[in-house]
Design an enzyme around this catalytic site. Structure first.
Site, mmCIF file in Angstrom:
data_model
loop_
_atom_site.group_PDB
_atom_site.id
_atom_site.type_symbol
_atom_site.label_atom_id
_atom_site.label_comp_id
_atom_site.label_asym_id
_atom_site.label_seq_id
_atom_site.Cartn_x
_atom_site.Cartn_y
_atom_site.Cartn_z
ATOM 1 N N VAL A 97 -4.219 -4.959 2.656
ATOM 2 C CA VAL A 97 -4.075 -5.508 3.692
ATOM 3 C C VAL A 97 -3.105 -6.876 3.378
ATOM 4 O O VAL A 97 -3.298 -6.810 2.494
ATOM 5 C CB VAL A 97 -5.583 -5.549 4.610
ATOM 6 C CG1 VAL A 97 -6.169 -4.073 4.880
ATOM 7 C CG2 VAL A 97 -6.459 -6.486 3.938
ATOM 8 N N GLY A 116 0.850 -1.028 -0.001
ATOM 9 C CA GLY A 116 0.020 0.027 0.305
ATOM 10 C C GLY A 116 0.854 1.618 -0.432
ATOM 11 O O GLY A 116 0.566 1.978 -0.845
ATOM 12 N N LYS A 129 -2.427 -14.078 -10.359
ATOM 13 C CA LYS A 129 -0.980 -13.492 -8.912
ATOM 14 C C LYS A 129 -0.518 -14.923 -8.136
ATOM 15 O O LYS A 129 0.572 -15.445 -8.576
ATOM 16 C CB LYS A 129 -1.969 -12.835 -8.065
ATOM 17 C CG LYS A 129 -0.430 -12.349 -7.395
ATOM 18 C CD LYS A 129 0.531 -11.266 -7.693
ATOM 19 C CE LYS A 129 1.221 -11.148 -5.925
ATOM 20 N NZ LYS A 129 2.665 -10.736 -6.961
ATOM 21 N N GLU A 131 -0.715 -7.562 -7.166
ATOM 22 C CA GLU A 131 1.050 -6.131 -7.994
ATOM 23 C C GLU A 131 1.843 -7.221 -7.275
ATOM 24 O O GLU A 131 2.145 -8.347 -7.039
ATOM 25 C CB GLU A 131 0.872 -5.572 -6.411
ATOM 26 C CG GLU A 131 1.758 -4.908 -5.738
ATOM 27 C CD GLU A 131 2.406 -3.901 -7.005
ATOM 28 O OE1 GLU A 131 1.542 -3.113 -7.232
ATOM 29 O OE2 GLU A 131 3.014 -3.894 -7.794
ATOM 30 N N THR A 186 -0.941 -16.394 6.175
ATOM 31 C CA THR A 186 -1.288 -18.053 6.374
ATOM 32 C C THR A 186 -2.235 -18.182 7.819
ATOM 33 O O THR A 186 -1.870 -17.244 8.824
ATOM 34 C CB THR A 186 -0.090 -19.542 5.920
ATOM 35 O OG1 THR A 186 0.480 -18.875 4.562
ATOM 36 C CG2 THR A 186 -0.653 -20.309 6.370
ATOM 37 N N CYS A 226 5.513 -13.870 1.207
ATOM 38 C CA CYS A 226 4.659 -14.122 -0.365
ATOM 39 C C CYS A 226 4.505 -15.447 -0.367
ATOM 40 O O CYS A 226 3.250 -16.153 -1.158
ATOM 41 C CB CYS A 226 4.713 -13.196 -0.958
ATOM 42 S SG CYS A 226 3.274 -11.769 -0.651
HETATM 43 N N1 LIG Z 1 4.848 -7.281 0.503
HETATM 44 C C1 LIG Z 1 5.570 -7.484 -1.039
HETATM 45 O O1 LIG Z 1 6.418 -7.449 -1.308
HETATM 46 C C2 LIG Z 1 3.998 -7.586 -1.708
HETATM 47 C C3 LIG Z 1 2.890 -7.893 -1.069
HETATM 48 N N2 LIG Z 1 1.642 -8.275 -1.442
HETATM 49 C C4 LIG Z 1 0.160 -8.590 -1.023
HETATM 50 O O2 LIG Z 1 -0.318 -7.359 -0.745
HETATM 51 C C5 LIG Z 1 -0.491 -7.875 0.215
HETATM 52 C C6 LIG Z 1 -0.184 -7.079 1.215
HETATM 53 O O3 LIG Z 1 1.142 -7.031 1.853
HETATM 54 P P1 LIG Z 1 2.068 -6.172 2.704
HETATM 55 O O4 LIG Z 1 1.922 -4.903 2.208
HETATM 56 O O5 LIG Z 1 2.703 -6.948 2.773
HETATM 57 O O6 LIG Z 1 1.207 -6.844 4.394
HETATM 58 P P2 LIG Z 1 1.916 -5.354 5.557
HETATM 59 O O7 LIG Z 1 1.409 -6.383 6.937
HETATM 60 O O8 LIG Z 1 2.486 -4.650 5.413
HETATM 61 O O9 LIG Z 1 1.153 -4.112 5.323
HETATM 62 C C7 LIG Z 1 -1.040 -4.745 5.355
HETATM 63 C C8 LIG Z 1 -0.881 -3.122 6.632
HETATM 64 O O10 LIG Z 1 -2.844 -3.067 6.456
HETATM 65 C C9 LIG Z 1 -2.970 -2.997 7.913
HETATM 66 N N3 LIG Z 1 -4.835 -2.949 8.159
HETATM 67 C C10 LIG Z 1 -5.016 -4.631 8.487
HETATM 68 N N4 LIG Z 1 -6.082 -4.755 8.232
HETATM 69 C C11 LIG Z 1 -6.678 -3.619 8.754
HETATM 70 C C12 LIG Z 1 -7.934 -2.645 7.833
HETATM 71 N N5 LIG Z 1 -9.625 -3.618 8.610
HETATM 72 N N6 LIG Z 1 -8.540 -0.967 8.128
HETATM 73 C C13 LIG Z 1 -6.882 -1.025 8.138
HETATM 74 N N7 LIG Z 1 -5.779 -1.218 7.598
HETATM 75 C C14 LIG Z 1 -5.955 -2.526 8.458
HETATM 76 C C15 LIG Z 1 -2.234 -3.328 8.795
HETATM 77 O O11 LIG Z 1 -2.260 -2.874 9.835
HETATM 78 C C16 LIG Z 1 -1.076 -3.326 7.996
HETATM 79 O O12 LIG Z 1 -0.456 -2.106 7.874
HETATM 80 C C17 LIG Z 1 -0.593 -9.085 1.120
HETATM 81 O O13 LIG Z 1 -1.514 -9.803 0.284
HETATM 82 C C18 LIG Z 1 0.447 -9.687 -0.193
HETATM 83 O O14 LIG Z 1 0.493 -11.189 -0.047
HETATM 84 C C19 LIG Z 1 1.904 -8.554 -2.863
HETATM 85 C C20 LIG Z 1 2.846 -8.195 -3.654
HETATM 86 C C21 LIG Z 1 4.183 -8.315 -2.489
HETATM 87 O O1 LIG Z 2 4.226 -11.361 -3.956
HETATM 88 C C1 LIG Z 2 5.144 -10.887 -3.496
HETATM 89 O O2 LIG Z 2 4.998 -10.570 -2.690
HETATM 90 C C2 LIG Z 2 6.244 -10.813 -4.568
HETATM 91 O O3 LIG Z 2 7.298 -11.827 -4.061
HETATM 92 C C3 LIG Z 2 8.386 -11.943 -4.561
HETATM 93 O O4 LIG Z 2 8.592 -10.324 -4.882
HETATM 94 P P1 LIG Z 2 9.307 -11.235 -3.296
HETATM 95 O O5 LIG Z 2 9.246 -11.683 -2.316
HETATM 96 O O6 LIG Z 2 9.825 -9.115 -2.620
HETATM 97 O O7 LIG Z 2 11.370 -10.847 -3.750
HETATM 98 P P2 LIG Z 2 12.121 -11.691 -4.573
HETATM 99 O O8 LIG Z 2 12.733 -10.907 -5.529
HETATM 100 O O9 LIG Z 2 10.722 -12.943 -5.227
HETATM 101 O O10 LIG Z 2 12.917 -12.892 -3.460
HETATM 102 C C4 LIG Z 2 12.178 -13.491 -2.620
HETATM 103 C C5 LIG Z 2 12.993 -14.760 -1.825
HETATM 104 O O11 LIG Z 2 13.685 -15.375 -2.747
HETATM 105 C C6 LIG Z 2 15.073 -15.301 -3.392
HETATM 106 N N1 LIG Z 2 15.671 -15.697 -4.550
HETATM 107 C C7 LIG Z 2 15.034 -14.889 -5.243
HETATM 108 C C8 LIG Z 2 15.914 -15.220 -6.849
HETATM 109 C C9 LIG Z 2 16.595 -16.003 -7.005
HETATM 110 O O12 LIG Z 2 17.173 -16.458 -8.013
HETATM 111 N N2 LIG Z 2 17.306 -16.790 -5.870
HETATM 112 C C10 LIG Z 2 16.796 -16.620 -4.644
HETATM 113 O O13 LIG Z 2 16.981 -17.192 -3.544
HETATM 114 C C11 LIG Z 2 15.543 -14.309 -2.800
HETATM 115 O O14 LIG Z 2 16.019 -14.047 -2.042
HETATM 116 C C12 LIG Z 2 14.342 -13.995 -1.348
HETATM 117 O O15 LIG Z 2 14.511 -14.163 -0.224
HETATM 118 C C13 LIG Z 2 7.435 -11.315 -6.734
HETATM 119 O O16 LIG Z 2 9.132 -11.700 -6.987
HETATM 120 C C14 LIG Z 2 6.879 -10.847 -7.246
HETATM 121 O O17 LIG Z 2 6.648 -9.908 -8.445
HETATM 122 C C15 LIG Z 2 5.817 -10.540 -5.700
HETATM 123 O O18 LIG Z 2 5.453 -8.550 -6.524
#
Ligand SMILES: NC(=O)C1=CN([C@@H]2O[C@H](COP(=O)(O)OP(=O)(O)OC[C@H]3O[C@@H](n4cnc5c(N)ncnc54)[C@H](O)[C@@H]3O)[C@@H](O)[C@H]2O)C=CC1
Ligand SMILES: O=C(O)[C@H]1O[C@H](OP(=O)(O)OP(=O)(O)OC[C@H]2O[C@@H](n3ccc(=O)[nH]c3=O)[C@H](O)[C@@H]2O)[C@H](O)[C@@H](O)[C@@H]1O
Length: 464
Positions: A91, A15, A222, A162, A95, A278
């Protein structure tokens, strides 16, 4: 339909950066990011932009530019929902840790709470966007909840997963491979909503990279993308073990296969195991969905990616113990890197946590250095596993501010995150401070082996 007001529920790793980039690229749109976590919102509003809660290269500059102009962070969720034309739900969907699907299914309680709050507060029509990663068909549940009030407010539900990776979030958002938008193409209103979201992204993303599909394809794409990416890592990690037995070198194998344009060079880096919030949760979720449809072979196939990853983390730690004469009890081991990858302060599911836990069970003393992870976070990660009491973790684990301090009088170093700065350390100085023989375990294939061996290290690298 012109969008003037966007609300994003959830000011986390997705976000925060996503909305910051939308606000920067669409200066006429007011973007409000809301969260129930007061501490997090306070940090986003910290006048010192270097203290925002998420470390991502380039993010603080964008926040500095847009915050207070058209980017706002707030805990007033109701007000932001009420004002918005378009609401992103971003949000957490971790798991489940209880009940049906425990340890496998995604926990959708926060998603449902958002939907109920939107339904309760909204007085005008809204476009509601699934930004969180969700099981396929979640949009149907959202529709049921949103349509249940009978107050005449109309909702269009879109899926817009995303794909950013942490550590490169800003670059990924500015220049995405594609933007995926799933919606109801069969109705005029559905098409209009999709077009409204396409127009937001089209402010900076070429139109040919904006892909529109039906909602279910978007939701499932996704999970599929993450499963394929993680599968590559598990595949190369499986080969790394074979390399260690045969004299082949995993870096050479990766290069050789990656030059085949059908395979491609990316995501073929052997490691101590993938981490992050993730990959594991999304594959477990996929496995759970397949099982609920009785697709046993599909479920078992994808589950193997996780089993291989667990094995890789375990075998790295076991190899450390074995190499150090089958005991690490009372030995000081320096862990360099705690984040799950470089350039992020995120530690969720980081391999370092599991390696440390394994070594602690073998009664090692652990000292951790990571340039971006706090002491509080390291303890909280270990406490969360529940392997021992909080006191025991604090007794056996120390967190320090310098790699040199971490390695003083250590028997071994384990490099578990590929931070660039580790390549540049004074390795002779580190060696001189350590007990001998000085063991160095590279879980990332980060370090150049010859110079380390020449210094005198007993050097072990994954896949070599
Ligand atoms: N972290 C990443 O790189 C990526 C995450 N995603 C997905 O995006 C989603 C969010 O992930 P993150 O941003 O990493 O999670 P995060 O845990 O960092 O952020 C989620 C936020 O939502 C807030 N929240 C929860 N319930 C709420 C409510 N009812 N009202 C207002 N705020 C609320 C929490 O307090 C928290 O700050 C997940 O579904 C994740 O799988 C997708 C792509 C990349
Ligand atoms: O849904 C999500 O949360 C995101 O998950 C991953 O992104 P992220 O987990 O942030 O980082 P990555 O670069 O994918 O790395 C994931 C893990 O795999 C490891 N990795 C990655 C690449 C590789 O060649 N070898 C390897 O061990 C990294 O060190 C790390 O621990 C995906 O790359 C994103 O496209 C997706 O949006």
């Amino acid at each position: 339909m012109e969008i003037r007001n966007i609300c994003c529920i959830g000011a986390g790793y997705v976000g925060g950066p996503t909305m910051a980039v939308i606000a920067q690229k669409c200066p006429k749109v007011k973007v409000t990011v809301v969260d129930i976590n007061e501490k997090r919102i306070k940090q986003w509003n910290n006048p010192d932009v270097e203290k925002i809660p998420i470390y991502e290269p380039g993010l603080s500059e964008i926040v500095k530019e847009a915050r207070g102009r058209n980017l706002f962070f707030s805990t007033d969720v109701d007000k932001a929902i009420d004002e918005a034309d378009m609401i992103f739900i971003s949000v957490n969907t971790p798991t489940k840790t209880y009940g049906i699907g425990k340890g496998m299914a995604a926990d959708l309680k926060w998603i449902e709470l958002c939907a109920r709050q939107i339904a309760e507060v909204s007085k005008t029509d809204k476009i509601v966007i699934e930004k969180s990663t969700l099981p396929v068909r979640t949009a149907a549940a959202l529709r049921d909840i949103l349509d249940s009030t009978g107050n005449g407010v109309k909702y269009q539900i879109l899926s817009n997963p995303e794909f950013l990776a942490e550590g490169t979030a800003v670059e990924d958002l500015r220049n995405p491979d594609r933007v995926l938008i799933g919606g109801n193409i069969d109705t005029e209103e559905g098409r209009e909503a999709m077009e409204a979201l396409v127009n937001i992204y089209a402010s900076w993303v070429p139109r040919e990279k904006i892909l529109t599909t039906n909602v279910w394809s978007s939701e499932l794409s996704k999970l599929t993308a993450n499963a394929f990416l993680a599968q590559r890592v598990s595949s190369i990690n499986a080969m790394s073990e074979l390399c260690e037995k045969t004299g082949a070198d995993i870096n050479e194998v990766s290069k050789a296969i990656g030059m085949d344009s059908r395979i491609g060079p990316k995501f073929l880096k052997a490691s101590v195991g993938f981490g992050g919030s993730c990959f594991q949760k999304d594959i477990l979720n996929l496995v759970y969905i397949a099982r609920t449809f009785n697709l046993k072979e599909v479920a078992d196939y994808w589950e193997q990616v996780i089993l291989m990853n667990d094995h890789q983390k375990r075998r790295f730690a076991a190899n450390m113990v074995q190499t150090m004469y089958n005991t690490v009890a009372g030995k000081k081991i320096a862990i360099l890197g705690w984040a799950f990858k470089k350039d992020t302060n995120d530690t969720r599911e980081s391999a370092a946590i599991y390696v440390a836990d394994y070594l602690l069970n073998e009664q090692a003393e652990i000292v951790v250095y990571d340039p971006k992870v706090t002491e509080e976070q390291v303890y909280s990660d270990l406490d969360y596993l529940g392997s021992r009491s909080g006191d025991a973790n604090r007794q056996a684990v120390t967190v320090v501010d310098s790699p040199y301090e971490a390695c003083e009088d250590a028997h071994a170093i384990a490099v578990l995150t590929e931070w660039d700065e580790f390549k540049e350390l004074d390795w002779q100085k580190l060696y001189d401070q350590m007990l001998k023989p000085a063991f160095l375990f590279d879980g990332r294939r980060l370090l150049e082996p010859k110079t380390k061996k020449d210094i005198g290290f007993e050097f072990y690298a994954i896949g070599n």
